[in-house]
Design a protein around this motif. Structure first.
Motif, PDB file in Angstrom:
ATOM      1  N   VAL A 193       0.844  -1.203   0.000  1.00 47.41           N
ATOM      2  CA  VAL A 193       0.000   0.000   0.000  1.00 47.41           C
ATOM      3  C   VAL A 193       0.875   1.248   0.000  1.00 47.41           C
ATOM      4  CG1 VAL A 193      -1.668   1.320   1.370  1.00 47.41           C
ATOM      5  CG2 VAL A 193      -1.980  -1.135   1.045  1.00 47.41           C
ATOM      6  N   GLY A 194       1.962   1.223   0.782  1.00 44.09           N
ATOM      7  CA  GLY A 194       2.861   2.372   0.849  1.00 44.09           C
ATOM      8  C   GLY A 194       3.547   2.659  -0.469  1.00 44.09           C
ATOM      9  N   THR A 195       3.974   1.612  -1.155  1.00 44.80           N
ATOM     10  CA  THR A 195       4.659   1.846  -2.426  1.00 44.80           C
ATOM     11  C   THR A 195       3.689   2.325  -3.500  1.00 44.80           C
ATOM     12  OG1 THR A 195       4.442  -0.494  -2.993  1.00 44.80           O
ATOM     13  CG2 THR A 195       6.509   0.211  -1.994  1.00 44.80           C
ATOM     14  N   ARG A 196       2.458   1.892  -3.421  1.00 49.77           N
ATOM     15  CA  ARG A 196       1.468   2.355  -4.408  1.00 49.77           C
ATOM     16  C   ARG A 196       1.053   3.794  -4.141  1.00 49.77           C
ATOM     17  NH1 ARG A 196      -2.218  -2.955  -5.408  1.00 49.77           N
ATOM     18  NH2 ARG A 196      -0.628  -4.068  -6.576  1.00 49.77           N
ATOM     19  N   ALA A 197       1.065   4.195  -2.860  1.00 49.73           N
ATOM     20  CA  ALA A 197       0.684   5.566  -2.539  1.00 49.73           C
ATOM     21  C   ALA A 197       1.695   6.550  -3.117  1.00 49.73           C
ATOM     22  CB  ALA A 197       0.573   5.749  -1.033  1.00 49.73           C
ATOM     23  N   GLY A 198       2.958   6.183  -3.102  1.00 52.90           N
ATOM     24  CA  GLY A 198       3.979   7.003  -3.727  1.00 52.90           C
ATOM     25  C   GLY A 198       4.558   8.075  -2.827  1.00 52.90           C
ATOM     26  N   ARG A 232       2.226  11.139  -1.470  1.00 59.16           N
ATOM     27  CA  ARG A 232       1.420  10.831  -0.281  1.00 59.16           C
ATOM     28  C   ARG A 232       2.299  10.781   0.967  1.00 59.16           C
ATOM     29  NH1 ARG A 232      -2.526  11.615   2.866  1.00 59.16           N
ATOM     30  NH2 ARG A 232      -3.284   9.814   3.991  1.00 59.16           N
ATOM     31  N   TYR A 233       3.505  10.239   0.812  1.00 57.50           N
ATOM     32  CA  TYR A 233       4.447  10.199   1.929  1.00 57.50           C
ATOM     33  C   TYR A 233       4.765  11.616   2.409  1.00 57.50           C
ATOM     34  CZ  TYR A 233       8.896   9.979   4.355  1.00 57.50           C
ATOM     35  OH  TYR A 233       9.903  10.150   5.254  1.00 57.50           O
ATOM     36  N   GLU A 234       5.060  12.504   1.477  1.00 61.77           N
ATOM     37  CA  GLU A 234       5.366  13.892   1.833  1.00 61.77           C
ATOM     38  C   GLU A 234       4.168  14.572   2.490  1.00 61.77           C
ATOM     39  OE1 GLU A 234       8.228  15.387   1.848  1.00 61.77           O
ATOM     40  OE2 GLU A 234       9.313  13.751   0.874  1.00 61.77           O
ATOM     41  N   GLN A 235       2.963  14.261   2.016  1.00 63.52           N
ATOM     42  CA  GLN A 235       1.748  14.828   2.598  1.00 63.52           C
ATOM     43  C   GLN A 235       1.583  14.358   4.048  1.00 63.52           C
ATOM     44  OE1 GLN A 235      -1.861  13.510   0.727  1.00 63.52           O
ATOM     45  NE2 GLN A 235      -3.012  15.296   1.411  1.00 63.52           N
ATOM     46  N   LYS A 238       3.975  13.287   6.008  1.00 67.09           N
ATOM     47  CA  LYS A 238       5.087  13.856   6.759  1.00 67.09           C
ATOM     48  C   LYS A 238       4.778  15.295   7.174  1.00 67.09           C
ATOM     49  CE  LYS A 238       9.976  14.798   6.019  1.00 67.09           C
ATOM     50  NZ  LYS A 238      11.071  14.664   5.061  1.00 67.09           N
ATOM     51  N   LYS A 239       4.205  16.080   6.254  1.00 61.84           N
ATOM     52  CA  LYS A 239       3.838  17.464   6.555  1.00 61.84           C
ATOM     53  C   LYS A 239       2.745  17.515   7.613  1.00 61.84           C
ATOM     54  CE  LYS A 239       2.101  21.729   4.452  1.00 61.84           C
ATOM     55  NZ  LYS A 239       1.134  21.990   5.502  1.00 61.84           N
ATOM     56  N   SER A 240       1.763  16.622   7.513  1.00 60.46           N
ATOM     57  CA  SER A 240       0.688  16.578   8.509  1.00 60.46           C
ATOM     58  C   SER A 240       1.236  16.247   9.889  1.00 60.46           C
ATOM     59  CB  SER A 240      -0.358  15.543   8.116  1.00 60.46           C
ATOM     60  OG  SER A 240      -0.990  15.901   6.920  1.00 60.46           O
ATOM     61  N   ALA A 241       2.150  15.288   9.957  1.00 56.50           N
ATOM     62  CA  ALA A 241       2.749  14.913  11.238  1.00 56.50           C
ATOM     63  C   ALA A 241       3.556  16.072  11.816  1.00 56.50           C
ATOM     64  CB  ALA A 241       3.628  13.688  11.060  1.00 56.50           C
ATOM     65  N   ARG A 242       4.299  16.778  10.967  1.00 55.38           N
ATOM     66  CA  ARG A 242       5.076  17.921  11.428  1.00 55.38           C
ATOM     67  C   ARG A 242       4.165  19.028  11.943  1.00 55.38           C
ATOM     68  NH1 ARG A 242       7.292  19.823   6.896  1.00 55.38           N
ATOM     69  NH2 ARG A 242       8.581  17.980   6.706  1.00 55.38           N
ATOM     70  N   ASP A 243       3.086  19.299  11.210  1.00 56.25           N
ATOM     71  CA  ASP A 243       2.136  20.325  11.647  1.00 56.25           C
ATOM     72  C   ASP A 243       1.511  19.963  12.993  1.00 56.25           C
ATOM     73  OD1 ASP A 243       2.672  21.742   9.357  1.00 56.25           O
ATOM     74  OD2 ASP A 243       0.841  21.120   8.299  1.00 56.25           O
ATOM     75  N   LEU A 244       1.176  18.687  13.160  1.00 55.45           N
ATOM     76  CA  LEU A 244       0.600  18.233  14.426  1.00 55.45           C
ATOM     77  C   LEU A 244       1.606  18.401  15.554  1.00 55.45           C
ATOM     78  CD1 LEU A 244      -1.770  16.821  15.905  1.00 55.45           C
ATOM     79  CD2 LEU A 244      -0.581  14.675  15.435  1.00 55.45           C
ATOM     80  N   ALA A 245       2.861  18.034  15.314  1.00 55.61           N
ATOM     81  CA  ALA A 245       3.887  18.135  16.351  1.00 55.61           C
ATOM     82  C   ALA A 245       4.172  19.587  16.730  1.00 55.61           C
ATOM     83  CB  ALA A 245       5.163  17.456  15.877  1.00 55.61           C
TER      84      ALA A 245
END
Length: 103
Positions: free
Chosen positions: A17-22, A25-28, A30-37
């Motif tokens: 699933v992760g490789t298909r998301a590309g 999606r990973y960067e998105q 990552k940005k959401s996690a950073r914003d939350l933190a």
């Protein structure tokens, strides 16, 4: 054995699933996690939990230390003293090594 197979199946599905998301999606995510933190409410909650944990560790050390006497290794005693200093010693809003304020 059943749990190992289930775990490995979960890892495999997550990988596919992760490789298909590309990368996008990973960067998105990552940005959401950073914003939350970086959210002030989350940072304050984490800081409060840290202070509470340090205070509890100091109280637990004192209670155990009273019961076991001088058996506590000096290295552990030094670490707990350091935690007490961080909790009790007011930094007056100064930032610690993690970039959070000690308020």
């Amino acid at each position: 054995m059943r749990y190992k197979v289930t775990f490995m199946l979960g890892v495999a599905v997550g990988y596919v699933v992760g490789t298909r998301a590309g990368r996008e999606r990973y960067e998105q995510m990552k940005k959401s996690a950073r914003d939350l933190a970086q959210n002030p409410a989350v940072r304050n909650a984490a800081e409060t939990a840290g202070h509470t944990g340090r205070a509890f560790a100091g109280k637990a050390f004192a209670a155990v230390g009273d019961k076991v006497g001088g058996v506590v290794p000096p290295s552990l005693a030094g670490r707990v003293r350091g935690l007490r200093d961080r909790v009790g010693g007011g930094g007056g809003g100064a930032e610690d090594e993690w970039g959070t304020s000690n308020t």
